[in-house]
Design a protein around this motif. Structure first.
Motif, mmCIF file in Angstrom:
data_model
loop_
_atom_site.group_PDB
_atom_site.id
_atom_site.type_symbol
_atom_site.label_atom_id
_atom_site.label_comp_id
_atom_site.label_asym_id
_atom_site.label_seq_id
_atom_site.Cartn_x
_atom_site.Cartn_y
_atom_site.Cartn_z
ATOM 1 N N GLU A 57 92.254 -52.568 59.675
ATOM 2 C CA GLU A 57 91.516 -51.714 60.401
ATOM 3 C C GLU A 57 92.294 -50.445 61.072
ATOM 4 O OE1 GLU A 57 91.248 -55.020 60.378
ATOM 5 O OE2 GLU A 57 88.824 -55.282 59.962
ATOM 6 N N ARG A 101 99.083 -63.514 55.719
ATOM 7 C CA ARG A 101 98.673 -63.905 56.971
ATOM 8 C C ARG A 101 99.455 -65.443 56.976
ATOM 9 N NH1 ARG A 101 91.940 -63.109 57.653
ATOM 10 N NH2 ARG A 101 92.313 -60.983 57.574
ATOM 11 N N GLY A 114 95.684 -69.349 51.211
ATOM 12 C CA GLY A 114 97.176 -68.913 50.777
ATOM 13 C C GLY A 114 97.669 -68.352 52.003
ATOM 14 N N GLU A 162 84.152 -70.150 52.778
ATOM 15 C CA GLU A 162 84.087 -68.719 53.215
ATOM 16 C C GLU A 162 84.503 -67.817 52.516
ATOM 17 O OE1 GLU A 162 86.133 -67.823 56.923
ATOM 18 O OE2 GLU A 162 85.742 -65.707 56.188
HETATM 19 C C1 P5A Z 1 86.887 -57.692 57.091
HETATM 20 C C2 P5A Z 1 87.657 -56.926 56.235
HETATM 21 C C3 P5A Z 1 88.675 -59.588 57.687
HETATM 22 O O1 P5A Z 1 89.943 -59.539 57.952
HETATM 23 N N1 P5A Z 1 89.033 -57.200 57.923
HETATM 24 C C4 P5A Z 1 89.174 -56.462 56.800
HETATM 25 C C5 P5A Z 1 88.076 -58.217 58.062
HETATM 26 N N2 P5A Z 1 87.903 -60.400 57.664
HETATM 27 S S1 P5A Z 1 88.418 -61.819 57.438
HETATM 28 O O2 P5A Z 1 87.053 -62.938 57.630
HETATM 29 O O3 P5A Z 1 89.438 -62.434 58.019
HETATM 30 O O4 P5A Z 1 89.032 -62.102 55.648
HETATM 31 C C6 P5A Z 1 88.063 -61.578 54.575
HETATM 32 C C7 P5A Z 1 87.914 -62.840 53.716
HETATM 33 O O5 P5A Z 1 89.339 -62.941 53.178
HETATM 34 C C8 P5A Z 1 89.351 -64.290 52.746
HETATM 35 N N3 P5A Z 1 90.698 -65.153 53.400
HETATM 36 C C9 P5A Z 1 91.514 -65.747 52.741
HETATM 37 N N4 P5A Z 1 91.670 -66.016 51.336
HETATM 38 C C10 P5A Z 1 92.684 -66.722 51.101
HETATM 39 N N5 P5A Z 1 93.545 -67.289 51.917
HETATM 40 C C11 P5A Z 1 93.649 -66.960 53.377
HETATM 41 N N6 P5A Z 1 94.258 -67.404 54.134
HETATM 42 C C12 P5A Z 1 92.453 -66.125 53.734
HETATM 43 N N7 P5A Z 1 92.103 -65.770 54.946
HETATM 44 C C13 P5A Z 1 90.867 -64.814 54.651
HETATM 45 C C14 P5A Z 1 88.121 -64.987 53.183
HETATM 46 O O6 P5A Z 1 87.296 -65.169 52.198
HETATM 47 C C15 P5A Z 1 87.541 -64.223 54.345
HETATM 48 O O7 P5A Z 1 86.124 -64.253 54.085
#
Ligand code: P5A
Length: 446
Positions: free
Chosen positions: A111, A140, A152, A284
């Motif tokens: 963002e 993350r 991940g 999700e």
């Molecule tokens: C939306 C786009 C965001 O980060 N910022 C930019 C907003 N959204 S979110 O929901 O936090 O992440 C979007 C999608 O990323 C996937 N995701 C992951 N996949 C794998 N490992 C992880 N640790 C992980 N964290 C998030 C999810 O599908 C999530 O909906």
């Protein structure tokens, strides 16, 4: 691709560390290798699937009029100090110092960076609306990375950012994303249900998560069973038409569907008759957010409006978990023998199994089939190894190509090969030409 020349390190044993089917199968099928907790190499077969998913995402983004670009994985901390999220983000953020002692971070999301690009180059409402997106690795530092690529630490995400003059326009951008995501997931063979969610560290309370129902999912979900009857299908949609997009949002979000973050038992009981109340789990695979001026205001992303006034733009961000989807698709589509790829994302369109490698007739029939498939733009994985038939079938079943053509001297004497569906297990004998034509027909238009 000839299997004898490919790199497909399948595992015979079930890896002990894998708790759920998709993680087990991805390791066994030689798709990924863990390099550190929550950090994976994508081996050739896994990489093919990742690329196919990525391509569908790009195609659907392009259909919705969104513009691709690429931002770096490393970001300067100062941008995040401007938005106030540098301190808020906590231990999930991987913080790095460069040789000059400057604070950097491996981006968990973008963002701030996109807002910086916007403020540097856009100054007028005439340049709006604008939607920019990229597909890029994120990091993350999850406290409990698990289930392979599902949670991940390093993962691949499509993240899109919308800029609009008014809240109404920004809500349309939100609705447009919802519609395009429904299409995107369906093309991957998934039903992903939009559920009312919470903004979390991204912000805003106007947000939906997309959930694929699966017992192994990490989210607890509550929904009206009627919602599972909805499909988007191949309906024509004009992405610029506000009313059309709003109607789709209404259709897909008016029934009760919430994650545990927003679930309200009293409302659930009130709105959904008992026979239709479902509690289950879900994965999700995406989330969309409208957060207004949360970033544009502190970071000075302002435009000149029609009356000459300077106003901060209304923004939203929209994410798809591209690498997580590989796991989610497997969770939704596998059996005791292995993966069952939907045609839309399969790493190869068709397998070819030669039952008697070295037999002149069988070898040349396989080669002809291979080239005929290629002539239709289809990629085959041709098992030309010396393995016995049982082992070849087991590998094919494990890696899950939706269609298999089996070629052996006995069949060829009668002019036939066997075409087998991985999903149903049903086989049919036909001429090699008919088998190729059938496979080509199945994939036509995909
Ligand atoms: C939306 C786009 C965001 O980060 N910022 C930019 C907003 N959204 S979110 O929901 O936090 O992440 C979007 C999608 O990323 C996937 N995701 C992951 N996949 C794998 N490992 C992880 N640790 C992980 N964290 C998030 C999810 O599908 C999530 O909906």
């Amino acid at each position: 691709m000839r299997l004898s020349r490919y790199f497909l390190p399948v595992l015979k044993e079930t890896p002990a560390e894998a708790q759920i089917a998709s993680h087990r199968l991805m390791l066994r099928a030689g798709m990924i290798r863990q390099q550190a907790a929550g950090i994976y190499s994508w081996l050739p077969l896994g990489y093919r699937v990742l690329r196919r998913i990525e391509r569908i995402v790009h195609e659907e983004q392009s259909r919705a009029g969104h513009i691709p670009m690429l931002m770096p994985t490393l970001q300067p901390a100062d941008l995040w100090r401007e938005s106030g999220r540098y301190d808020d983000y906590g231990e999930e953020m991987l913080r790095i110092a460069d040789r000059h002692g400057r604070d950097m971070l491996y981006g968990p999301t973008n963002e701030e960076m996109i807002t910086d690009i916007f403020r540097a180059h856009v100054g007028s409402y005439r340049d709006l609306p604008l939607t920019l997106y990229h597909i890029q690795w994120k990091f993350r530092d999850e406290i409990r990375p698990r289930f392979g690529v599902m949670r991940g630490r390093e993962f691949y995400m499509k993240d899109g950012y919308t800029f609009d003059l008014t809240e109404d326009d920004a809500k349309h951008a939100y609705n447009r994303h919802l519609v395009s995501y429904l299409r995107t997931y369906e093309r991957m063979g998934l039903q992903a249900i939009p559920m009312k969610a919470e903004g979390g560290p991204i912000g805003g309370d106007y947000t939906h998560e997309f959930l694929v129902l699966a017992e192994t999912g990490e989210s607890e979900v509550f929904y009206d069973a009627e919602i599972t009857d909805l499909t988007f299908g191949d309906r024509e949609i004009d992405y610029d038409d506000h009313a059309q997009c709003a109607a789709v949002l209404e259709e897909f979000t008016s029934r009760y569907a919430r994650t545990d973050d927003t679930h309200d038992e009293a409302v659930f009981h009130d709105r959904v008759p008992e026979a239709r109340r479902r509690r289950s789990r879900g994965i999700e695979v995406g989330q969309i957010f409208y957060f207004g001026t949360k970033y544009s205001e502190p970071m000075g992303a302002v435009v000149t409006g029609p009356g000459g006034e300077r106003v901060p733009v209304h923004m939203g961000s929209h994410g798809i978990g591209v690498s997580r989807l590989v796991g989610a698709i497997i969770e939704a589509s596998h059996d005791e023998r292995g993966i069952v790829w939907p045609e839309g994302v399969t790493p190869f369109h068709c397998g070819i199994v030669n039952l008697k490698q070295g037999d002149t007739e069988a070898d040349s029939a396989c080669a002809r089939i291979y080239h005929a498939l290629a002539g239709h733009g289809l990629e085959a994985l041709y098992d030309d190894t010396e393995e016995r038939a049982g082992a070849k079938f087991a590998t094919q079943d494990l890696i899950g190509l939706p269609w298999r053509i089996t070629v052996g001297p006995r069949g060829l004497k009668n002019g036939v090969v066997e075409l087998t569906s991985r999903r149903t297990g049903e086989s049919e004998e036909m001429s090699p030409e008919a088998a190729v034509a059938r496979v080509a027909e199945i994939y036509a238009g995909r």
